[in-house]
Each structure stands twice: as structure tokens, then as C-alpha cells.
Design an enzyme around this catalytic site. Structure first.
Site, PDB file in Angstrom:
ATOM      1  N   CYS A   1      28.109 -14.057  24.028  1.00  0.00           N
ATOM      2  CA  CYS A   1      28.057 -14.736  22.735  1.00  0.00           C
ATOM      3  C   CYS A   1      29.430 -15.247  22.308  1.00  0.00           C
ATOM      4  CB  CYS A   1      27.472 -13.823  21.664  1.00  0.00           C
ATOM      5  SG  CYS A   1      28.295 -12.235  21.528  1.00  0.00           S
TER       6      CYS A   1
ATOM      7  N   CYS B   1      30.536  12.738  18.553  1.00  0.00           N
ATOM      8  CA  CYS B   1      30.101  13.490  19.731  1.00  0.00           C
ATOM      9  C   CYS B   1      30.224  14.990  19.443  1.00  0.00           C
ATOM     10  CB  CYS B   1      30.945  13.102  20.943  1.00  0.00           C
ATOM     11  SG  CYS B   1      30.542  14.037  22.451  1.00  0.00           S
TER      12      CYS B   1
ATOM     13  N   CYS C   1      28.709  11.500  23.757  1.00  0.00           N
ATOM     14  CA  CYS C   1      29.338  10.239  24.174  1.00  0.00           C
ATOM     15  C   CYS C   1      28.877   9.851  25.573  1.00  0.00           C
ATOM     16  CB  CYS C   1      30.859  10.346  24.132  1.00  0.00           C
ATOM     17  SG  CYS C   1      31.554  11.597  25.234  1.00  0.00           S
TER      18      CYS C   1
ATOM     19  N   HIS D   1      28.938  -8.561  18.385  1.00  0.00           N
ATOM     20  CA  HIS D   1      28.251  -9.848  18.550  1.00  0.00           C
ATOM     21  C   HIS D   1      29.017 -10.933  17.790  1.00  0.00           C
ATOM     22  CE1 HIS D   1      25.015 -12.593  19.313  1.00  0.00           C
ATOM     23  NE2 HIS D   1      24.741 -12.750  18.030  1.00  0.00           N
TER      24      HIS D   1
ATOM     25  N   CYS E   1      33.197  16.375  21.706  1.00  0.00           N
ATOM     26  CA  CYS E   1      34.564  15.851  21.565  1.00  0.00           C
ATOM     27  C   CYS E   1      34.639  15.094  20.257  1.00  0.00           C
ATOM     28  CB  CYS E   1      34.959  14.964  22.755  1.00  0.00           C
ATOM     29  SG  CYS E   1      33.985  13.449  22.907  1.00  0.00           S
TER      30      CYS E   1
ATOM     31  N   HIS F   1      29.766  13.025  28.213  1.00  0.00           N
ATOM     32  CA  HIS F   1      29.111  14.258  27.761  1.00  0.00           C
ATOM     33  C   HIS F   1      27.596  14.121  27.677  1.00  0.00           C
ATOM     34  CE1 HIS F   1      33.180  15.527  25.893  1.00  0.00           C
ATOM     35  NE2 HIS F   1      33.007  16.082  27.078  1.00  0.00           N
TER      36      HIS F   1
END
Length: 801
Positions: free
Chosen positions: A289, A155, A175, A761, A158, A188
Site C-alpha cells: 500500500c 506479552c 509475542c 496501512h 516478556c 513466546h
């Protein structure tokens, strides 16, 4: 039933076809039912007059819907409703306001327009299709020379490196909010939109050749961007290059893949779809999942098949009037859907010819949608009831807990996983020992990073990676740590230091070491590789390692031996109770807190669990969590009462005695969750003044406790069990175990892709009929390259001696 369709009693929600409805009629006397059927019409292009009708019934097996896309351009459908009067099965087509009383007509209209129970509990957004953003065609992209590397993002406002969003107008990486995917953020990306007005952002890490996750700040919802490839190319991102190789290459031409996502899902390899009983896929209900992978594995085990699918008629006969709220009914229904083969059928030849004519080669999306099962099994659970990704290991233990609390017959299928662990604790000064046993269901193996066989390659890769990140260049090819399985097994068996050990021989704190061994070997051994840990900054991270997991495993050498000749036991003396001047100064075992937090529980809940169980370890604290996770203040910060205040339920768990001299219900629940009977737990706690650790020792030292029955408690237990008519009659001699040889063979494993249990996942691989099969939600295919070295949870079955 043979005609297809769903029966709805005009008084109670039911299903499962005509035979089950007739049993319901005989049991209740209710004779009026609504029969629903859905007819599909498959369009055939080129036929005169538009679509050639090709009718077939779509059985509505409660929520086990066929996973064809009924909203696609390839299908049309129409619903048919009839009123059926039993016992003659007299049918009245609807609507029919002339022959039916007004009250019946109103009831029918209400049922036809109402949402089913599981849809009331699931967000409507799962069923909604994303709409194209109004900003997609006219999006302004600044020519500022920004180029986005394939990884190493951070980010710009940050230090966060997860949950990052790329603004498609100026290329800023920022972010997101906490609720975007559950991984957290400082908002942000939204602040940047408010400052600049640039509306669209794409989530980094979701870009594939098939698309990406796009969010519109102006429209305040996820959207589609039909021009996403063009918009990403503006910042140097080629969507097609996100896949290492083309699908058209031959197997021998495919380069080795290093991406965890690609290797585990066997991307780039043409996999053959599998059909029939036991090869049924499960729809992903927006991050479910983890549930799909665990349930596919569970119902590949014969004991669970017999308990639920084998007992299906009996379970249905004894199901309550509302089967949507009965665990055994939901398990039997899900097992039948996975094992019957009714929802896993190969395409007909005419459909294959049609695909060739259309130059389409789409696999048939058979499968079931376990909405009702998920709604029931996650009811009241703060994590599983959400749409966020969860830990498959945590869900497995949650499922086992529900199986234990809802017996289905004389054989409890969860017995196949249960084993006893012998813990040997030794005082380093007096050399005296104490042996205790505890119940467990999973063998957790630490990752022995120090034993990596490619340390030089890892060091060189880390230097190149840091240089690339600093220069904002593409990262070098990933080098994954290679860990011998033998090193992980050795780390499990090595002695570990006991923090704040109090020696009963010295009557003081001393150095102590603990060693764990198997007091019994289970029928099915579940092995978890502890890949998830915390960094120095307390940010959860995942160890991306390759472990050479064996197909055949022999852990006979880990068999417990008990007290050995020459060993002297520590005296059975409880440590003195010390009340600190400042109760808030009480130490909390942070190592146990971290172990629980690694499982995905809220940090404050973990601290409370460790505190209220007297720092007895993560295992005991875990049982406290299971018993209290439905409480509204479960994740609230720990508040320690001042000395002299009325003890709360947590204080009672530390050993406070109630006015009626009954042990605290929290401690009783903890012992019951370990596999013991309720009367045994109460006797043990009473005999040890509600000291949990000593109560467990008391149980193992008193294999034949006195019979004690409380009619009020018995009545409460019967009311809490939905299938009280088929309760199993089990003895109270201790936890049920199925001991045997310690030699095993691998038959399945669950793999995780992503950096955290809260994202990513899950898929599972199962060995069936001599070959490996990959279960990736709806896709069920023969596996060509099972990634056994990248698994997270492994399932072994005992080799008969």
C-alpha cells in the site's frame, strides 16, 4: 489491442497489443508470436442449464490485470491461444500438432505453462487462498475466566507490546516471531504451543467485523477460522463491536471517531465509488500500500503524466528487447493503466439489477495489479523487495533516485520537487558564519509536542489510561494531541546546536548553531511530518497527533538571504585529520544514526553510513545508503579497520585517494544523486582532495567547470542506461531547480495507520476536479471527510503569481 489479449514473441517477452508488436516486428524481423486471450463467463443464477454465457474479453496488458476475482463462484473463464505469423497476421489455433513442427509445439507448450517474470519474483502465497483449519470445529477452549481488554496488551513472558498473538484455547497473550510481520518478537507464542499443544492463535490488532489473522502452529501456516467470532467471544471480544458505529446510520447520526484507522479510511460513511481516467485503484500485493499511495500521487502531477504517459509511444519504440527490465517502460505502462480509464469502469445496469436481486451491494473491484512494476523497482533493494510494509517517504526518495538515473527526455519530471537549502552555520565565540547549499526534495517538519493546545486533557487521559491498563479494564476514549501547524513551522526555522562543531576561526572545537532556509522554492513542495521517532528504550514509536495543516501555505519568510552586511565568513580551512590510537574509539554521530533509522534502514547500515561519510550529517549519510544498499554486507555490523590496514570502500569514502588518482566512486555517486553531472562531481573531488563537504562548496563556487570527458566513463554510463537512445542533454552548471514564489495550495496527502512504518496501512487523498478523492488500494471513492489533520506526507503545488 482492439481484440484484447497479450502477444508473446517466441524469442522475447512483449506485450501492448498488435500495433506495438508490429513495431517490434519491423525493428527485429522476428515474425512468430503467441497471442493469448481470456474469455470470461459470468454466471447468472436461475437460468436453465446453469450459467448464461456473458462473454467479454479480459485484456492482459502485461501485469495490468483487471482485479475481478476470477476464482470466485461468479465467474468461469477459458483461455484461447493462437500462433500469429507477421507481417500477414496469419493465425493458427492451438493446439495443432498436425500442422506445426515439433519444435514450435514444444516452444508453445513451454510458454503456456511458464510463469511470467513477475510471478517468479513474487511468492506464490500471495495467490493462494487460505484454507480452514482442521482444528476450527473441535477447538478446545478452557473455561478459565480470562477476559481480554480492547487494548493495552503485553506479552505474558516478556515486555513486548507489539506483534502479540492471543491463543484461542487458554487466552494467553504472547509475542510472535520476527518473520510474522517484520516487527520482531521473541517467539513466546510458538514456545507456548510446544508446551501446551494449543494450536490456534489470532493476532491482536487485526480483529475487525470482517475477520482476523489466524495462525495454526500445528499446520504451520496462516489459516481461516470459520468460528472465529465464537472463539473470540469466549474471551469477551465482540467482533462486531470492533467497529464503533453501524453502516446503516445516517451521516448526522454518526458519532465522532477517534480511531486512527477509522478516521483515515473514512469508515462508517457510505462513500460513492469513482470511475474513469485518473480514478483507477491498485491491488495491494500483500503490504504494497505504501507503493500504491505514492504512485497514485505521483501520477496526479502533470509533469509526470507528460513525461511517461504523454511519451508512451516514444518510450515503447525505444524500449529494449526485454521491457520488463526498463524503468521508463514500466513507468509508462503503470501511468497508462492509472490514467487511461480502461481499468476503472462503472458496473453495467444489468449487473446492478443482478446485485439488487441477489441483495448484494458490492462495489465493482476494477483496478490494476502492479506486480511487474513492484518487482522491477524493488529489484536488489533489501527492503522494498520484501513483503514487509515500508516507509512511504523512503520509497518516494527511492523513486526520485530512479527517475534521476533514467532520463526520459529533455524534461526531467523530478525537477518539480528539487530545491536548494541554504544552511547558515555560526561559531558562537567568533560570531563568524559559513553558508553552504545542499539539494533536497522533502521539507521535514518536526512535531512540536510542547506546543500542544490541549495539555490538560492529555495529562488526564494518560492517568486514566495507566489506571485502566493496571486494572485490565477497557481504555478510555483516546485523546489526541492537537499541534498548531505554525508551531511545527517555527521549530523547523529555529537555530539548532551543531554537535562537535570545529571552528575554522578558532582552529578548535566550539559551540555552533545552524539555521536552514530555502535558497529556492520548488514547483511542488513535499512536506513530511516527522511522526516517527525512538523512545528512551530505542523502540520505534509513532506520535499520534492532530496538526491543522493549511490548505494554503506561504513560506516566503523562509527565503534564504545569503551573507548579510556586517557578517564575516569563517575561513576556508579544513579541520586537522586526527587518527585515534584506537580506531574503534572514533565517535559516531548517534543523532544522525537515529534520523536514518527512523526512515526504516537497518541500524548497523545507518552506523556505517555515518562513519564512512565522516559524521557530515544524516543527509550525506543517506546518499551513502542509497549507493550501497545493494551490497551483500549492507546490514552487517560496522567493522573499523585498524590503522595501516588496506582501506575498504568505506574508508575510501572518507577521502582515500585511489592509485589512479580517481575520486572514490562512492563519493562520486553521492554527488550525482544530488542532481549534479558526473564530470562536475569528479572535478570537484579532485580539486578538494576528495573532501565531500568542500567539494560541494567548490561546485557552487565554480558554476562553469572545465569540460572533462572520459571515454571509458561515458561508455559505462551509456551501458547503464536502458533508454540510451533518448538521453536528455542537460547542462553541467549545477542542480536543476525551478525557483518561484513560496505560496502553495494543498492537492494531496498520504496518511499512515499503525504504530510503525514497518507495519500498518497507507492511503492517499487527492484533490481532483474540485473535490477530494480517497485512494485506498482498489477502492477509489469520493471523500466525505478528508482527514487532513492526520496525514504523514503532504503535497502542495505552487500558486501562480
Amino acid at each position: 489491442d482492439s481484440e484484447g489479449g497479450l502477444y508473446v514473441c517466441m524469442n522475447t517477452f512483449l506485450g501492448f497489443g498488435r500495433e506495438h508488436i508490429e513495431r517490434h516486428y519491423r525493428k527485429t524481423g522476428q515474425c512468430v508470436y503467441l497471442h493469448l486471450k481470456r474469455h470470461l463467463r459470468q454466471k447468472v443464477p436461475g437460468a436453465s442449464g446453469g450459467a448464461l454465457p456473458k462473454r467479454r474479453n479480459a485484456k492482459l496488458f502485461l501485469d495490468l490485470e483487471i482485479s475481478s476475482d476470477l476464482n470466485s463462484d461468479d465467474f468461469e473463464y477459458e483461455d484461447e491461444a493462437k500462433l500469429v505469423i507477421f507481417p500477414d497476421h496469419y493465425e493458427i489455433s492451438l493446439p495443432n500438432i498436425e500442422e506445426l513442427p515439433a519444435l514450435v509445439t514444444i516452444a508453445c507448450d513451454a510458454l503456456l505453462s511458464a510463469k511470467s517474470p513477475y510471478r517468479k519474483q513474487e511468492p506464490d502465497s500471495w495467490e493462494e487462498e487460505l484454507q480452514a483449519s482442521k482444528h476450527a470445529k473441535t477447538l478446545v477452549q478452557l473455561d478459565n475466566g480470562v477476559r481480554i481488554p480492547p487494548s493495552g496488551w503485553k506479552c505474558s513472558r516478556c515486555d513486548l507490546r507489539e506483534n502479540l498473538w492471543l491463543n484461542l484455547s487458554d487466552g494467553s497473550v504472547l509475542c510472535g516471531k520476527w518473520f510474522f510481520d517484520g516487527s520482531g518478537g521473541n517467539g513466546h507464542a510458538l514456545e507456548h504451543y510446544r508446551d501446551t499443544g494449543y494450536p490456534l492463535a489470532v493476532k491482536l490488532g487485526t480483529i475487525t467485523p470482517d475477520g482476523a489473522d489466524v495462525y495454526s502452529f500445528d499446520e504451520e501456516e496462516p489459516v481461516l477460522d470459520p468460528h472465529i467470532a465464537k472463539h473470540l467471544a469466549h474471551f469477551g471480544i465482540d467482533m462486531l463491536q470492533m467497529q464503533v458505529t453501524d453502516n446503516g446510520l445516517r451521516d448526522n447520526d454518526i458519532k465522532p471517531r477517534v480511531s486512527e484507522w477509522e478516521v483515515i479510511q473514512e469508515a462508517g460513511v457510505k462513500l460513492k465509488p469513482m470511475y474513469g481516467p485518473g480514478y483507477t485503484g491498485m491491488k495491494n500485493l500483500g503490504n504494497s500500500c505504501y507503493l500504491n499511495a505514492v504512485m497514485q500521487t505521483i501520477f496526479s502531477i502533470p509533469e509526470f503524466q507528460r513525461a511517461y504517459v504523454g511519451n508512451l509511444p516514444r518510450i515503447f519504440d525505444y524500449s529494449p528487447l526485454d521491457p520488463t527490465q526498463d524503468f521508463n517502460t514500466q513507468m509508462a505502462k503503470l501511468g497508462h493503466g492509472l490514467l487511461s480509464g480502461q481499468y476503472s469502469k462503472p458496473p453495467m445496469k444489468s449487473e446492478l439489477i443482478e446485485q439488487v436481486m441477489k441483495e448484494e451491494h458490492k462495489p465493482q473491484h476494477n483496478g490494476i495489479s502492479p506486480r511487474m512494476f513492484k518487482a522491477f523497482i524493488s529489484k536488489g533493494h533489501p527492503e522494498f523487495s520484501s513483503n514487509r510494509q515500508q516507509d512511504a517517504q523512503e520509497f518516494f526518495l527511492h523513486l526520485i533516485n530512479l527517475v534521476e538515473r533514467n532520463p526520459v527526455g529533455s524534461e526531467n519530471p523530478s525537477d518539480v520537487f528539487r530545491f536548494l537549502v541554504e544552511e547558515r552555520t555560526q561559531c558562537c565565540q567568533s560570531r563568524k558564519v559559513r553558508y553552504t547549499d545542499r539539494v533536497d526534495y522533502i521539507m521535514q517538519l518536526p512535531v512540536a509536542m510542547e506546543a500542544a493546545t490541549n495539555k490538560d486533557e492529555l495529562i488526564a487521559y494518560e492517568l486514566k489510561r495507566r489506571e485502566a491498563e493496571a486494572a485490565r479494564r477497557p481504555l478510555p476514549e483516546l485523546v489526541r494531541a492537537k499541534i498548531p501547524f505554525s508551531a511545527c513551522l517555527q521549530a523547523f526555522s529555529e537555530p539548532s546546536n551543531v554537535e562537535d562543531f570545529w571552528s575554522s576561526a578558532l582552529q578548535a572545537k566550539s559551540a555552533g548553531v545552524k539555521t536552514s532556509r530555502f535558497a529556492s522554492f520548488p514547483e511542488y513542495l513535499v512536506v513530511q511530518i516527522k511522526k516517527f521517532t525512538f523512545g528512551l528504550d530505542w523502540i520505534p514509536k509513532k506520535l499520534d497527533v492532530s496538526i491543522d495543516m493549511p490548505d494554503f501555505l506561504d513560506i516566503t519568510h523562509l527565503r534564504a538571504r545569503g551573507l548579510q552586511p556586517g557578517e564575516e565568513e569563517l575561513p576556508d580551512i579544513a579541520p586537522p585529520i586526527v587518527i585515534p590510537d584506537d580506531p574503534k574509539a572514533l565517535d559516531i554521530d548517534e543523532s544522525s544514526v537515529m534520523q536514518l533509522a527512523e526512515m526504516g534502514f537497518p541500524l548497523e547500515a545507518c552506523r556505517k553510513a555515518v562513519y564512512y561519510t565522516g559524521n557530515l550529517g544524516a543527509e550525506v549519510a543517506f546518499n551513502w545508503i542509497i549507493a550501497h544498499m545493494e551490497e551483500p554486507d549492507f546490514a552487517e555490523p560496522l567493522v573499523i579497520p585498524a590503522f595501516g590496514e588496506v582501506a575498504s570502500s568505506g574508508a575510501a569514502a572518507l577521502g582515500a585517494v585511489g592509485l589512479d588518482n580517481q575520486p572514490p566512486e562512492e563519493m562520486v555517486a553521492i554527488i550525482i544523486s544530488m542532481g549534479f553531472q558526473r564530470n562536475v562531481a569528479i572535478q570537484a573531488l579532485k580539486a578538494t582532495n576528495n573532501n565531500l563537504e568542500r567539494a560541494l562548496e567548490w561546485i557552487f563556487n565554480h558554476p562553469d567547470p572545465e569540460e572533462e570527458s572520459d571515454p571509458a566513463l561515458d561508455t559505462m554510463d551509456m551501458e547503464n542506461n536502458a533508454n540510451a537512445n533518448i538521453l536528455a542533454e542537460t547542462g553541467s552548471e549545477g542542480p536543476r531547480i525551478k525557483d518561484g514564489p513560496g505560496r502553495y495550495e494543498l492537492f494531496g496527502f498520504i496518511s499512515h495507520m499503525g504504530t510503525s512504518t514497518m507495519s500498518g496501512h497507507y492511503v492517499c487523498h487527492l484533490r481532483k476536479e474540485g473535490r477530494w478523492v480517497i485512494y485506498n488500494d482498489l477502492r477509489v471513492c469520493a471523500s466525505e471527510r478528508p482527514p487532513k489533520d492526520l496525514g504523514y506526507i503532504y503535497f502542495y503545488h505552487r500558486i501562480p503569481s
